[in-house]
Design a protein around this motif. Structure first.
Motif, PDB file in Angstrom:
ATOM      1  N   LEU A 110       0.869  -1.184   0.000  1.00  0.00           N
ATOM      2  CA  LEU A 110       0.000   0.000   0.000  1.00  0.00           C
ATOM      3  C   LEU A 110       0.897   1.221   0.000  1.00  0.00           C
ATOM      4  N   ASP A 111       0.561   2.199  -0.840  1.00  0.00           N
ATOM      5  CA  ASP A 111       1.342   3.429  -0.767  1.00  0.00           C
ATOM      6  C   ASP A 111       0.441   4.623  -0.485  1.00  0.00           C
ATOM      7  N   GLY A 112       0.978   5.573   0.267  1.00  0.00           N
ATOM      8  CA  GLY A 112       0.186   6.745   0.644  1.00  0.00           C
ATOM      9  C   GLY A 112       0.960   7.691   1.536  1.00  0.00           C
ATOM     10  N   ARG A 113       0.242   8.223   2.537  1.00  0.00           N
ATOM     11  CA  ARG A 113       0.865   9.184   3.449  1.00  0.00           C
ATOM     12  C   ARG A 113       0.934   8.659   4.885  1.00  0.00           C
ATOM     13  N   ASP A 114      -0.033   7.798   5.224  1.00  0.00           N
ATOM     14  CA  ASP A 114      -0.184   7.367   6.630  1.00  0.00           C
ATOM     15  C   ASP A 114      -0.280   5.855   6.748  1.00  0.00           C
ATOM     16  N   ILE A 115       0.271   5.140   5.783  1.00  0.00           N
ATOM     17  CA  ILE A 115       0.128   3.671   5.804  1.00  0.00           C
ATOM     18  C   ILE A 115       0.915   3.090   6.994  1.00  0.00           C
ATOM     19  N   GLY A 116       2.152   3.517   7.127  1.00  0.00           N
ATOM     20  CA  GLY A 116       2.978   2.978   8.215  1.00  0.00           C
ATOM     21  C   GLY A 116       2.618   3.514   9.590  1.00  0.00           C
ATOM     22  N   THR A 117       1.983   4.680   9.624  1.00  0.00           N
ATOM     23  CA  THR A 117       1.670   5.295  10.923  1.00  0.00           C
ATOM     24  C   THR A 117       0.258   4.977  11.414  1.00  0.00           C
ATOM     25  N   VAL A 118      -0.723   4.948  10.504  1.00  0.00           N
ATOM     26  CA  VAL A 118      -2.132   4.831  10.924  1.00  0.00           C
ATOM     27  C   VAL A 118      -2.824   3.582  10.356  1.00  0.00           C
ATOM     28  N   ILE A 119      -2.711   3.377   9.062  1.00  0.00           N
ATOM     29  CA  ILE A 119      -3.492   2.298   8.425  1.00  0.00           C
ATOM     30  C   ILE A 119      -2.920   0.921   8.789  1.00  0.00           C
ATOM     31  N   CYS A 120      -1.620   0.761   8.640  1.00  0.00           N
ATOM     32  CA  CYS A 120      -0.989  -0.543   8.926  1.00  0.00           C
ATOM     33  C   CYS A 120       0.216  -0.337   9.849  1.00  0.00           C
ATOM     34  N   PRO A 121      -0.016   0.051  11.091  1.00  0.00           N
ATOM     35  CA  PRO A 121       1.133   0.294  11.972  1.00  0.00           C
ATOM     36  C   PRO A 121       1.957  -0.964  12.235  1.00  0.00           C
ATOM     37  N   LYS A 176       4.275  11.818   7.777  1.00  0.00           N
ATOM     38  CA  LYS A 176       5.547  11.770   8.512  1.00  0.00           C
ATOM     39  C   LYS A 176       6.011  10.313   8.569  1.00  0.00           C
ATOM     40  N   PRO A 177       7.327  10.115   8.629  1.00  0.00           N
ATOM     41  CA  PRO A 177       7.790   8.728   8.660  1.00  0.00           C
ATOM     42  C   PRO A 177       7.432   8.060   9.979  1.00  0.00           C
ATOM     43  N   ALA A 178       7.039   6.783   9.934  1.00  0.00           N
ATOM     44  CA  ALA A 178       6.848   6.018  11.177  1.00  0.00           C
ATOM     45  C   ALA A 178       8.222   5.873  11.823  1.00  0.00           C
ATOM     46  N   ALA A 179       8.237   5.691  13.130  1.00  0.00           N
ATOM     47  CA  ALA A 179       9.519   5.596  13.845  1.00  0.00           C
ATOM     48  C   ALA A 179      10.360   4.433  13.315  1.00  0.00           C
TER      49      ALA A 179
END
Ligand code: DC
Length: 212
Positions: A110-121, A176-179
């Motif tokens: 999945l590509d986007g803006r919040d995939i790593g932070t919100v959608i698929c943490p 923003k990048p996920a940690a």
């Protein structure tokens, strides 16, 4: 396996996502297209882009069959999508669709803006793609011209900077990048180079090698 690719407008994350999905035999979702489809439907209905009730109604009725409409790719719709995507209720409505897509076998990119932070943490691999804004503007201009659209590079750059600003500073799910994301700067890389760099990251994660 779930691979989350996030990054700013025109960073090359869509092409990268598609190529990675092909490489691994996974399904691919360009999540920007969902927000673009909402914006397009609102414009067609003559509604204001900040009209929450209208935007939520459209988001609830989204038809993925229409995601291939080429008009969704235009700069005007991209800018409108950036406005619509800042409405918290619109994002809420679209979360389940994206999570369901991610969960279905055999795996997904999945590509986007919040995939790593919100959608698929809990994504297995998170990559945050960046590129110099001028490089992004050049690529987006070339892309638009290759579709037969007129594109002024300075205007495209201004649009990219305005969208970065809006996408990074909205209160909900900002870009923003996920940690635990790996940063991939493709300013100096062509498509193949970017794909190779991403596969190196994914393979290192799969092999349990420490991040470099
Ligand atoms: O990636 P794109 O240019 O197609 O995205 C269009 C707009 O949609 C972008 O400016 C912000 C929004 N968007 C978002 O808020 N969250 C996502 N996961 C993907 C896109």
């Amino acid at each position: 396996m779930i691979i989350a690719i996030d990054g700013p407008a025109a960073s090359g994350k869509g092409t990268l996502g598609k190529r990675l999905a092909h490489h691994y035999g996974y399904r691919h979702l360009d999540t920007g297209v969902i927000y673009r489809a909402v914006a397009h439907a609102l414009i067609q209905a003559g509604a204001d882009l900040r009209d929450e009730a209208a935007a939520v109604a459209v988001a609830l009725e989204l038809d993925p069959e229409k995601f291939g409409n080429p008009v969704l790719k235009t700069q005007q719709i991209g800018e409108a999508a950036s406005v619509v995507s800042a409405i918290p209720r619109v994002r809420e409505v679209l979360v389940n669709f994206q999570r369901q897509f991610a969960a279905d076998p055999p795996g997904a990119v999945l590509d986007g803006r919040d995939i790593g932070t919100v959608i698929c943490p809990d994504a297995d691999v998170k990559i945050f793609v960046v590129a110099d804004p001028k490089v992004r503007a050049r690529r987006r201009t070339m892309e638009a011209r290759s579709r037969g659209e007129e594109a002024d590079e300075a205007a495209v750059l201004a649009d990219i900077i305005a969208r970065d600003e809006r996408d990074q500073n909205r209160p909900i799910a900002p870009l923003k990048p996920a940690a635990d994301a790996y940063l991939l700067d493709n300013s100096q890389l062509d498509i193949e180079g970017g794909v190779r760099a991403a596969i190196d990251i994914i393979e290192a994660v799969r092999a349990g090698r420490p991040r470099t």
